[in-house]
Design an enzyme around this catalytic site. Sequence first.
Site, PDB file in Angstrom:
ATOM      1  N   ASN A  62       5.680  -5.948  -7.178  1.00  0.00           N
ATOM      2  CA  ASN A  62       6.039  -6.069  -5.766  1.00  0.00           C
ATOM      3  C   ASN A  62       5.323  -7.306  -5.249  1.00  0.00           C
ATOM      4  O   ASN A  62       4.114  -7.288  -5.062  1.00  0.00           O
ATOM      5  CB  ASN A  62       5.590  -4.807  -5.015  1.00  0.00           C
ATOM      6  CG  ASN A  62       5.782  -4.921  -3.513  1.00  0.00           C
ATOM      7  OD1 ASN A  62       6.414  -5.871  -3.034  1.00  0.00           O
ATOM      8  ND2 ASN A  62       5.246  -3.973  -2.769  1.00  0.00           N
ATOM      9  N   TRP A  63       6.089  -8.354  -5.038  1.00  0.00           N
ATOM     10  CA  TRP A  63       5.467  -9.627  -4.627  1.00  0.00           C
ATOM     11  C   TRP A  63       5.010  -9.609  -3.174  1.00  0.00           C
ATOM     12  O   TRP A  63       4.286 -10.482  -2.736  1.00  0.00           O
ATOM     13  CB  TRP A  63       6.441 -10.784  -4.851  1.00  0.00           C
ATOM     14  CG  TRP A  63       6.715 -11.109  -6.291  1.00  0.00           C
ATOM     15  CD1 TRP A  63       6.230 -10.465  -7.404  1.00  0.00           C
ATOM     16  CD2 TRP A  63       7.540 -12.179  -6.789  1.00  0.00           C
ATOM     17  NE1 TRP A  63       6.699 -11.061  -8.539  1.00  0.00           N
ATOM     18  CE2 TRP A  63       7.520 -12.125  -8.194  1.00  0.00           C
ATOM     19  CE3 TRP A  63       8.304 -13.174  -6.175  1.00  0.00           C
ATOM     20  CZ2 TRP A  63       8.218 -13.026  -8.997  1.00  0.00           C
ATOM     21  CZ3 TRP A  63       9.004 -14.072  -6.969  1.00  0.00           C
ATOM     22  CH2 TRP A  63       8.958 -14.004  -8.368  1.00  0.00           C
ATOM     23  N   LYS A  64       5.496  -8.649  -2.402  1.00  0.00           N
ATOM     24  CA  LYS A  64       5.181  -8.569  -0.962  1.00  0.00           C
ATOM     25  C   LYS A  64       5.541  -9.892  -0.278  1.00  0.00           C
ATOM     26  O   LYS A  64       6.497 -10.538  -0.695  1.00  0.00           O
ATOM     27  CB  LYS A  64       3.713  -8.165  -0.768  1.00  0.00           C
ATOM     28  CG  LYS A  64       3.364  -6.881  -1.542  1.00  0.00           C
ATOM     29  CD  LYS A  64       2.059  -6.264  -1.154  1.00  0.00           C
ATOM     30  CE  LYS A  64       1.843  -4.987  -1.956  1.00  0.00           C
ATOM     31  NZ  LYS A  64       0.621  -4.284  -1.582  1.00  0.00           N
TER      32      LYS A  64
ATOM     33  N   HIS B 288       7.575   1.783   1.355  1.00  0.00           N
ATOM     34  CA  HIS B 288       6.227   1.285   1.047  1.00  0.00           C
ATOM     35  C   HIS B 288       5.311   1.574   2.237  1.00  0.00           C
ATOM     36  O   HIS B 288       5.731   1.478   3.389  1.00  0.00           O
ATOM     37  CB  HIS B 288       6.276  -0.218   0.746  1.00  0.00           C
ATOM     38  CG  HIS B 288       5.006  -0.697   0.114  1.00  0.00           C
ATOM     39  ND1 HIS B 288       3.877  -0.923   0.854  1.00  0.00           N
ATOM     40  CD2 HIS B 288       4.686  -0.937  -1.177  1.00  0.00           C
ATOM     41  CE1 HIS B 288       2.901  -1.298   0.030  1.00  0.00           C
ATOM     42  NE2 HIS B 288       3.360  -1.312  -1.198  1.00  0.00           N
TER      43      HIS B 288
ATOM     44  N   GLU C 140       3.140  -0.127   3.612  1.00  0.00           N
ATOM     45  CA  GLU C 140       3.029  -1.229   4.574  1.00  0.00           C
ATOM     46  C   GLU C 140       4.214  -1.199   5.545  1.00  0.00           C
ATOM     47  O   GLU C 140       4.068  -1.533   6.724  1.00  0.00           O
ATOM     48  CB  GLU C 140       2.944  -2.564   3.816  1.00  0.00           C
ATOM     49  CG  GLU C 140       1.572  -2.709   3.145  1.00  0.00           C
ATOM     50  CD  GLU C 140       1.563  -3.483   1.847  1.00  0.00           C
ATOM     51  OE1 GLU C 140       2.509  -4.255   1.582  1.00  0.00           O
ATOM     52  OE2 GLU C 140       0.594  -3.317   1.076  1.00  0.00           O
TER      53      GLU C 140
ATOM     54  N   GLU D  93       1.519   5.672  -4.315  1.00  0.00           N
ATOM     55  CA  GLU D  93       0.574   4.598  -4.003  1.00  0.00           C
ATOM     56  C   GLU D  93      -0.399   5.076  -2.935  1.00  0.00           C
ATOM     57  O   GLU D  93      -0.082   5.021  -1.737  1.00  0.00           O
ATOM     58  CB  GLU D  93       1.328   3.372  -3.488  1.00  0.00           C
ATOM     59  CG  GLU D  93       2.346   2.820  -4.459  1.00  0.00           C
ATOM     60  CD  GLU D  93       2.645   1.352  -4.189  1.00  0.00           C
ATOM     61  OE1 GLU D  93       2.468   0.558  -5.125  1.00  0.00           O
ATOM     62  OE2 GLU D  93       3.022   1.010  -3.056  1.00  0.00           O
TER      63      GLU D  93
ATOM     64  N   GLY E  58      -4.526  -2.967  -2.753  1.00  0.00           N
ATOM     65  CA  GLY E  58      -5.145  -4.247  -2.425  1.00  0.00           C
ATOM     66  C   GLY E  58      -6.640  -4.159  -2.182  1.00  0.00           C
ATOM     67  O   GLY E  58      -7.251  -5.094  -1.675  1.00  0.00           O
TER      68      GLY E  58
ATOM     69  N   SER F 160      -4.090  -1.301  -6.876  1.00  0.00           N
ATOM     70  CA  SER F 160      -5.120  -2.005  -7.670  1.00  0.00           C
ATOM     71  C   SER F 160      -4.978  -1.772  -9.172  1.00  0.00           C
ATOM     72  O   SER F 160      -5.975  -1.679  -9.894  1.00  0.00           O
ATOM     73  CB  SER F 160      -6.525  -1.629  -7.192  1.00  0.00           C
ATOM     74  OG  SER F 160      -6.688  -1.978  -5.832  1.00  0.00           O
TER      75      SER F 160
ATOM     76  N   GLY G 147       1.068  -4.823  -7.185  1.00  0.00           N
ATOM     77  CA  GLY G 147       1.050  -5.821  -6.120  1.00  0.00           C
ATOM     78  C   GLY G 147       0.385  -7.101  -6.591  1.00  0.00           C
ATOM     79  O   GLY G 147       0.989  -7.928  -7.280  1.00  0.00           O
ATOM     80  N   GLY G 148      -0.889  -7.245  -6.265  1.00  0.00           N
ATOM     81  CA  GLY G 148      -1.637  -8.475  -6.549  1.00  0.00           C
ATOM     82  C   GLY G 148      -1.481  -8.987  -7.967  1.00  0.00           C
ATOM     83  O   GLY G 148      -1.250 -10.193  -8.189  1.00  0.00           O
TER      84      GLY G 148
HETATM   85  P1  13P Z   1      -1.962  -3.844  -5.302  1.00  0.00           P
HETATM   86  O1  13P Z   1      -1.597  -3.770  -6.754  1.00  0.00           O
HETATM   87  O2  13P Z   1      -2.171  -5.249  -4.816  1.00  0.00           O
HETATM   88  O3  13P Z   1      -3.071  -2.902  -4.943  1.00  0.00           O
HETATM   89  O4  13P Z   1      -0.662  -3.339  -4.470  1.00  0.00           O
HETATM   90  C1  13P Z   1      -0.033  -2.189  -4.849  1.00  0.00           C
HETATM   91  C2  13P Z   1       1.232  -2.088  -4.088  1.00  0.00           C
HETATM   92  O5  13P Z   1       1.231  -1.898  -2.892  1.00  0.00           O
HETATM   93  C3  13P Z   1       2.491  -2.251  -4.821  1.00  0.00           C
HETATM   94  O6  13P Z   1       3.580  -1.881  -4.058  1.00  0.00           O
END
Ligand code: 13P
Length: 251
Positions: free
Chosen positions: A9-11, A96, A98, A167, A173, A213, A234-235
Amino acid sequence: MRKNIVAGNWKMNKTLQEGIALAKEVNELLAGEQPACDVIICTPFIHLASVVPLVDPTKIGVGAENCADKESGAYTGEVSAAMVASTGAKYVILGHSERRAYYHETVDMLTEKVKLALANGLTPIFCVGEVLQEREAGKQNEVVATQLASVLALSPADFSKVILAYEPVWAIGTGKTATPQQAQEMHAFIRGVIAGYYDEDVADNCSILYGGSCKPSNARELFANPDVDGGLIGGAALKAADFKGIIDAFK
Ligand code: 13P
């Protein structure tokens, strides 16, 4: 049988040019081999039409990170499920944390989004997860069960097309990963809820990914759990080598 999946997920990261470069890099890293799991990259909307033709569709699926809860019309700035599908993307992340927290997406809105995604041939990657306060209050199961209502409204045939992702918000993050035991406990709980609502077979066939993470150094331990079928990353999905390291956890 359920599939093992690693999805990125590149966000809201990467310009179009940077996104194209990253997709090419991931594609090249997988060129010489068949990954031991399904691989998906979910990109910002504007990247989709450029990224889809760049990757080998036998190895990498492409998805969006959201879609509208309306079919079409006067909704300035929104992107419909049909538009996402028209780029050749096959997946869409929905629910998600967010989106739930910053854009106030409710269970009802997400129910609509899931329906529209499926109606347009997209596979929803549907996210659930509690915030720290909820976990500290011992309410994580209750919270996740409520969030699952958006997908438990589906027919068994439609539900079987959905990928779930647990999640925990406190792990996203933050560098603070859920322990393998915490992940397993919640994934088993989710599978139990699905079994109760549908049946054991439907529950057994559902892929449930862990997100928060996740990185090459902890992926193997997390994915080793019987109810953890991969990760939503994510990251670490923003660096091709790290993303590949997580994919390799299934080797
Ligand atoms: P991180 O891997 O950066 O913690 O993010 C997870 C995430 O929200 C994937 O959708």
